[in-house]
Structures are given as structure tokens and as C-alpha cells.
Design a protein around this motif. Structure first.
Motif, PDB file in Angstrom:
ATOM      1  N   TRP A 185       0.773  -1.286   0.033  1.00  0.00           N
ATOM      2  CA  TRP A 185      -0.099  -0.111  -0.038  1.00  0.00           C
ATOM      3  C   TRP A 185       0.971   1.377   0.109  1.00  0.00           C
ATOM      4  O   TRP A 185       0.399   2.313  -0.615  1.00  0.00           O
ATOM      5  N   ASN A 186       1.827   1.335   0.952  1.00  0.00           N
ATOM      6  CA  ASN A 186       2.728   2.200   0.664  1.00  0.00           C
ATOM      7  C   ASN A 186       3.655   2.557  -0.629  1.00  0.00           C
ATOM      8  O   ASN A 186       4.149   3.820  -0.779  1.00  0.00           O
ATOM      9  N   ALA A 187       3.941   1.558  -1.261  1.00  0.00           N
ATOM     10  CA  ALA A 187       4.487   1.819  -2.381  1.00  0.00           C
ATOM     11  C   ALA A 187       3.709   2.417  -3.275  1.00  0.00           C
ATOM     12  O   ALA A 187       4.185   3.264  -4.486  1.00  0.00           O
ATOM     13  N   LEU A 188       2.248   2.394  -3.338  1.00  0.00           N
ATOM     14  CA  LEU A 188       1.614   3.264  -4.139  1.00  0.00           C
ATOM     15  C   LEU A 188       1.092   4.610  -3.660  1.00  0.00           C
ATOM     16  O   LEU A 188       1.172   5.554  -4.426  1.00  0.00           O
ATOM     17  N   HIS A 189       0.984   4.667  -2.307  1.00  0.00           N
ATOM     18  CA  HIS A 189       0.662   6.039  -1.431  1.00  0.00           C
ATOM     19  C   HIS A 189       0.797   5.922  -0.210  1.00  0.00           C
ATOM     20  O   HIS A 189       0.708   4.758   0.373  1.00  0.00           O
ATOM     21  N   PRO A 190       1.161   6.915   0.530  1.00  0.00           N
ATOM     22  CA  PRO A 190       1.590   6.705   1.912  1.00  0.00           C
ATOM     23  C   PRO A 190       0.273   6.553   2.727  1.00  0.00           C
ATOM     24  O   PRO A 190      -0.963   6.970   2.465  1.00  0.00           O
ATOM     25  N   THR A 191       0.122   5.293   3.395  1.00  0.00           N
ATOM     26  CA  THR A 191      -0.749   4.703   4.070  1.00  0.00           C
ATOM     27  C   THR A 191      -0.639   4.351   5.520  1.00  0.00           C
ATOM     28  O   THR A 191       0.318   3.862   5.920  1.00  0.00           O
ATOM     29  N   ILE A 192      -1.671   4.679   6.349  1.00  0.00           N
ATOM     30  CA  ILE A 192      -1.571   4.153   7.577  1.00  0.00           C
ATOM     31  C   ILE A 192      -2.798   3.109   7.671  1.00  0.00           C
ATOM     32  O   ILE A 192      -3.651   3.424   7.013  1.00  0.00           O
TER      33      ILE A 192
END
Length: 380
Positions: A185-192
Motif C-alpha cells: 500500500w505504501n509503495a502506491l501511496h503513503p498509508t496508515i
């Protein structure tokens, strides 16, 4: 919500569903049962049973709130036994209210303004949290198609969608929140990721955050509930967690109604019918029993150590194939040959099997079982 959810997502046949109104008392045989909202997931209830066995309150999963003290079915009621949801029954399990936990989640989201938010939930529950966050941040909550159908069946506010990218808050199954998915997920967009739970969990990624949002009562709430209700005894419903010691000072000193072990007439008639059936002549199923006793249950020894024992059963053909002639479709099945034959007493002693008959499973038995008090079932 339950009569709506059970036949659709849970795929329970309608013939097994008997909806009961919450807050009303229902007479089932010699038992009076009242359903009370348990403040857990949508449709969850507590059960209040009254009969010759006394008065029993079964909370199931519940989150206590002081508003329950205004419940007519519980106000001033003597409770002989309380089956208590003791999920968080420990002094160290302090939990905030769900409203406060929701504010904690909102504060965490505001601290990450450039991040997408993924919230891990179970099949049912935490819907209020999702709605509150959607309204707080004026965004859609992206869910799967089956979850969207469920939200509509629950008649929740229209804040859910299946369109990817329509909102920056997404609800997924809690099992999806792990190291691998956070990396992707973080590779596509910063995600928490947020996991709303009151249970301790191991965090596997720095972007996974635990929020103490729980649908179960905190320890302080349990103490307040028991202190107000004053039952004669408490039975925890979560195994291996004996919590009675924390509530001894709150228990009522009034005499507890002892269970009535008198067997209801329907159960007596059922027992008499089964006794008569056991004395009947064996059916044709006898001759299909193997001549040797076939082991049943779990075998803990390795097959190699028992190779000599297994050789004795090589002549037994399909020992699990027990069927009724009227229902069997196999042409070469032994159930179609000599159905009227009977074995001699010597042969019966060799088989060592118990007579089996489909008549033993009467259609009325399930209803009698469900409506029979627990103490009567234990006695029988």
C-alpha cells in the motif's frame, strides 16, 4: 437487523428463524424469555430467562452502559445466575468509551494528513466508528461489494461506496492488515492502518496503529454492571478466565433459586419413545456392520507401528458406507439385498454394534432440545 442479516449474508434458511421482538417477553413452553439490547454489534441481544429454574440473564457479547439501568426488564429484577461477558475482566484492561476512542482515531488521522487510511474490521461490528469518521472528515468509506450490501441491509447512513479512489478511508478485513500489505500500500501511496480493538496485539509495521475501540465492556463497566444488578452468582462465558473473585462483594445475599430437575412432559415422552425403539428388532443395517470392530476417533500412534493391526481389516469393504435403502442410489450397495433378513443372536453378539434407525432423529427433537432448560439437559 438480525432477521435481515441471517437469511442473506449468513445463508440461514428461513424455516429456522423465529424473530422475537426486543424488549418484549415471550412464552416458550414453561420458559419466559425477554430480549434486551446488548449494545454490541447490530442486532445483538441479551437473554433473560425465567422459569422453575429461577431467573437467568445471559449477556452474550455486550458493552455495558448506564442506560441499561433504565431497562424495564432488568430494573429491580432478582437475578439468580448471571452469565457474564468477561472478555476484559481484569483490572489492567482499562478501556475508554467508544466515543473517546473514536476521537483518538480522528486525532491520529489528522496527524497524517497526506496518508490514506485503512481500517481493519471483522464481519460485523465497528460500523458506528466508520460512519463517525466518514462524517468527521466528509469522505466516502470504500468497502467491498458484499460489505456494502450489508451496510444497506443495516440501513446505515449513505457514506459507503465500492468505487476505488472515491474516498481516502477504506475498510478491510482485519486479517489483511499485516507487514506485506502495508508495504504494498505504501509503495502506491503513503498509508496508515488502524485496528480498533481492546485486545493486546502484536504490531508488525510502524504504520499499523491500535485504537482501544471495543464492543465489549471494560473492567470498570463490568464492576458497575454487577454492582447494580446484584446477582446471586456469576458464570463467565469466556473460558479459562475465572473472574468471579472480582465481584464477590457485589453479589446478592438473597437465597438463590435451586434448579428444578423435574423433566418436562415432552422430554419424558421423547425418552420413552427412544427406549421402546431400542427394544425393537434390529434393522437390516445390522448385517452391513463389519464383522470386526473398526477403530473410531483419533489415532495418535503412527500407521507404521500399527501395520500388523491394520492387516486384520483389509477384508472390510467401505466400513463408513452406512445408508438407508430408501435413500441410497448405489445399485451394488448391500442395503438393497435381503433387507428383510435378520441376524441370529450369535451373529448379533459378534458385531457388537448398536442398532441405528433414522426414527431416532425425530423432527420434533431439535425444538424440544432448544426449549429445554440447561439444567434439565444436564440431568438427562
Amino acid at each position: 437487523p438480525v432477521p435481515t442479516l441471517i437469511p442473506r449474508p449468513l445463508q440461514v434458511p428461513l424455516c429456522w428463524i423465529r424473530p422475537l421482538e426486543v424488549g418484549q417477553s415471550h412464552v416458550l413452553g414453561e420458559v419466559i424469555v425477554t430480549l434486551i439490547d446488548s449494545n454490541h454489534c447490530p442486532g445483538s441481544v441479551m437473554f433473560l430467562f425465567e422459569g422453575t429454574f429461577g431467573t437467568i440473564l445471559y449477556t452474550g457479547d455486550f458493552r455495558y452502559t448506564s442506560a441499561m439501568q433504565g431497562e424495564p426488564a432488568l430494573r429491580g429484577r432478582h437475578i439468580d445466575r448471571l452469565y457474564l461477558d468477561n472478555t476484559h475482566c481484569h483490572p489492567q484492561r482499562a478501556l475508554p468509551s467508544r466515543a473517546l476512542a473514536t476521537r483518538q482515531a480522528a486525532h491520529l488521522i489528522r496527524a497524517h494528513p497526506q496518508h490514506h487510511v485503512v481500517i481493519g474490521v471483522y464481519t460485523l461490528g465497528k460500523e458506528t466508528l466508520l460512519v463517525d469518521l466518514a462524517l468527521e472528515f466528509s469522505t466516502w468509506v470504500v468497502v467491498s461489494p458484499w460489505r456494502l450490501e450489508q451496510m444497506r441491509l443495516l440501513e446505515l447512513p449513505d457514506v459507503f461506496t465500492t468505487e476505488e479512489g472515491a474516498g481516502w478511508i477504506r475498510a478491510v478485513d482485519v486479517a489483511e492488515i499485516r507487514w506485506e500489505t502495508l508495504v504494498s500500500w505504501n509503495a502506491l501511496h503513503p498509508t496508515i492502518a488502524i485496528i480498533p480493538t481492546g485486545r493486546p496485539m502484536k504490531v508488525t509495521h510502524p504504520n499499523i496503529h491500535l485504537i482501544p475501540y471495543s464492543d465489549h465492556s471494560s473492567f470498570a463497566e463490568l464492576c458497575e454492571f454487577v454492582k447494580w444488578l446484584k446477582p446471586c452468582s456469576i458464570i463467565p462465558i469466556v473460558k479459562a478466565d475465572m473472574c468471579q473473585v472480582y465481584f464477590q462483594e457485589y453479589l446478592s445475599s438473597a437465597p438463590q433459586v435451586l434448579p428444578d430437575f423435574k423433566v418436562p412432559k415432552p422430554m419424558q415422552e421423547s425418552g420413552q419413545q427412544q427406549s421402546r425403539r431400542r427394544r425393537q428388532k434390529p434393522t437390516s443395517l445390522w448385517k452391513r456392520a463389519p464383522l470386526h470392530s473398526v477403530p473410531r476417533g483419533v489415532v495418535y500412534e503412527s500407521p507404521e507401528k500399527n501395520s500388523e493391526k491394520l492387516e486384520a481389516f483389509t477384508d472390510v469393504k467401505d466400513p463408513q458406507h452406512y445408508c438407508e435403502p430408501a435413500l441410497c442410489s448405489k445399485e451394488d450397495c448391500t442395503c438393497h439385498r435381503g433387507e428383510k433378513e435378520e441376524l441370529s443372536g450369535e451373529q448379533l453378539g459378534t458385531t457388537g454394534a448398536a442398532p441405528v434407525s433414522s426414527e431416532h432423529f425425530a423432527t420434533e427433537f431439535a425444538e424440544q432440545y432448544l426449549l429445554t432448560p440447561l439444567n434439565v439437559l444436564k440431568q438427562n
